[in-house]
Design an enzyme around this catalytic site. Structure first.
Site, PDB file in Angstrom:
ATOM      1  CG  HIS A 139      -1.487  -1.248   1.509  1.00  0.00           C
ATOM      2  ND1 HIS A 139      -1.566  -1.760   2.753  1.00  0.00           N
ATOM      3  CD2 HIS A 139      -2.399  -1.957   0.563  1.00  0.00           C
ATOM      4  CE1 HIS A 139      -2.327  -3.072   2.583  1.00  0.00           C
ATOM      5  NE2 HIS A 139      -2.763  -3.119   1.386  1.00  0.00           N
ATOM      6  CG  HIS A 141       0.669   3.484   4.814  1.00  0.00           C
ATOM      7  ND1 HIS A 141       0.149   2.891   5.999  1.00  0.00           N
ATOM      8  CD2 HIS A 141       0.558   2.224   4.038  1.00  0.00           C
ATOM      9  CE1 HIS A 141      -0.007   1.663   6.205  1.00  0.00           C
ATOM     10  NE2 HIS A 141       0.277   1.266   4.775  1.00  0.00           N
ATOM     11  CG  HIS A 156      -4.278   1.958   3.438  1.00  0.00           C
ATOM     12  ND1 HIS A 156      -5.067   0.590   3.159  1.00  0.00           N
ATOM     13  CD2 HIS A 156      -3.253   1.215   4.354  1.00  0.00           C
ATOM     14  CE1 HIS A 156      -4.624  -0.291   3.647  1.00  0.00           C
ATOM     15  NE2 HIS A 156      -3.406  -0.088   4.346  1.00  0.00           N
ATOM     16  CG  HIS A 164      -8.635  -1.689   2.237  1.00  0.00           C
ATOM     17  ND1 HIS A 164      -7.631  -1.305   1.600  1.00  0.00           N
ATOM     18  CD2 HIS A 164      -8.677  -3.135   2.191  1.00  0.00           C
ATOM     19  CE1 HIS A 164      -6.722  -2.273   1.207  1.00  0.00           C
ATOM     20  NE2 HIS A 164      -7.522  -3.291   1.533  1.00  0.00           N
ATOM     21  CG  HIS A 173      -7.878   3.530   1.243  1.00  0.00           C
ATOM     22  ND1 HIS A 173      -7.633   2.336   2.521  1.00  0.00           N
ATOM     23  CD2 HIS A 173      -9.374   3.571   1.676  1.00  0.00           C
ATOM     24  CE1 HIS A 173      -8.591   2.381   3.350  1.00  0.00           C
ATOM     25  NE2 HIS A 173      -9.699   3.046   2.933  1.00  0.00           N
ATOM     26  CG  ASP A 176      -6.788   0.299  -0.785  1.00  0.00           C
ATOM     27  OD1 ASP A 176      -6.127   0.600   0.064  1.00  0.00           O
ATOM     28  OD2 ASP A 176      -8.126   0.633  -0.700  1.00  0.00           O
ATOM     29  CG  HIS A 213       0.807  -4.260   5.473  1.00  0.00           C
ATOM     30  ND1 HIS A 213       0.288  -3.763   6.648  1.00  0.00           N
ATOM     31  CD2 HIS A 213       0.643  -3.174   4.511  1.00  0.00           C
ATOM     32  CE1 HIS A 213      -0.016  -2.453   6.594  1.00  0.00           C
ATOM     33  NE2 HIS A 213       0.372  -2.180   5.256  1.00  0.00           N
ATOM     34  NE  ARG A 236       1.294   0.531   9.115  1.00  0.00           N
ATOM     35  CZ  ARG A 236       1.067   1.830   9.490  1.00  0.00           C
ATOM     36  NH1 ARG A 236       1.833   2.645   9.548  1.00  0.00           N
ATOM     37  NH2 ARG A 236      -0.159   1.979   9.558  1.00  0.00           N
TER      38      ARG A 236
END
Length: 247
Positions: A139, A141, A156, A164, A173, A176, A213, A236
């Site tokens: 993703h 952020h 995100h 999401h 998002h 995403d 992640h 993360r």
């Protein structure tokens, strides 16, 4: 229109006529001073022609000035050809518990046409120690803030306040981007094309962060409390700040 030749002819005629009248020394009140075969009527006609020439030259100057103004009013071409580039070098999350730590590093390169359109993402990362075939949420952020490792990058990137979802969803998002999957050597070598995230405009992702992640992004469909916010993707593992690059 090119008035150069016309101006040259008119100015030349004007200069000749002016020179003639000055050399002759016309005095319409006393024609005896004129030692030439020109009559008063001839000089009167000559002076009228000079006045007309002056008017023509003035009209051409005005016309040229108006054309110059119109040319200056032509808008500049806003669509600049070429690409905008950005890059990001993932590093392991320095604030991650040792149970989750994976020595992930590599490089993520991006490019997008300067006029907009799809964002091209090339991903090369290695150091994954998860089981072969596992998926990892990938993703963008909100913050390019690594003061607390990947923990301080925020959620995100979601400037439009959506849920999401998957990269192909309308309700997703901006950040995403789904999942990445390492091969049997722990390497991710792949590419993506995204039509939502962008390197240009007020919602540019430059200066924000990529985050990888530990778990799979369920694309908002897992039914977990955080499925519609994070995809239930877990801790993360690695992250990096997206920076503008030359190419």
């Amino acid at each position: 229109m090119d008035y150069t030749a016309s101006i040259f002819v008119l100015v030349s005629m004007f200069a000749v006529c002016t020179a003639v009248t000055e050399d002759v020394g016309v005095n319409t009140e006393n024609t005896e001073r004129c030692n030439c075969p020109w009559s008063v009527q001839d000089f009167s006609q000559l002076q009228e022609e000079i006045a007309l020439l002056k008017a023509d030259v003035g009209a051409i100057k005005v016309s040229l000035s108006e054309e110059e103004i119109q040319d200056n009013e032509i808008p500049l071409i806003e669509n600049v050809e070429g690409f905008v580039y950005a890059t990001c070098k993932p590093m392991p999350n320095s604030h991650l518990d040792s149970d989750y730590f994976q020595p992930i590093t590599g490089i993520i390169n991006m490019k997008q046409n300067a006029t907009g359109g799809p964002l091209y993402i090339d991903i090369y990362m290695y150091g994954f120690r998860s089981a072969f075939g596992s998926l990892h949420g990938f993703h963008i952020h909100t913050y390019g803030d690594l003061k607390e490792g990947c923990q301080s990058t925020g959620g995100h990137f979601n400037p439009f306040g959506k849920d999401h979802g998957a990269p192909g969803d309308d309700n997703r998002h901006v950040g995403d981007l789904g999942n990445v999957q390492p091969d049997h050597q722990g390497v991710v070598n792949t590419g993506m094309i995204d039509n939502v995230a962008s390197l240009i405009g007020e919602n540019s992702v430059i200066g924000r962060a990529f985050v990888i992640h530990s778990g799979e992004d369920d694309l908002g469909l897992g039914g977990f409390p955080d499925s519609r916010t994070t995809g239930h993707a877990g801790p993360r593992l690695a992250c990096c700040v997206i920076g503008r690059s030359e190419q």
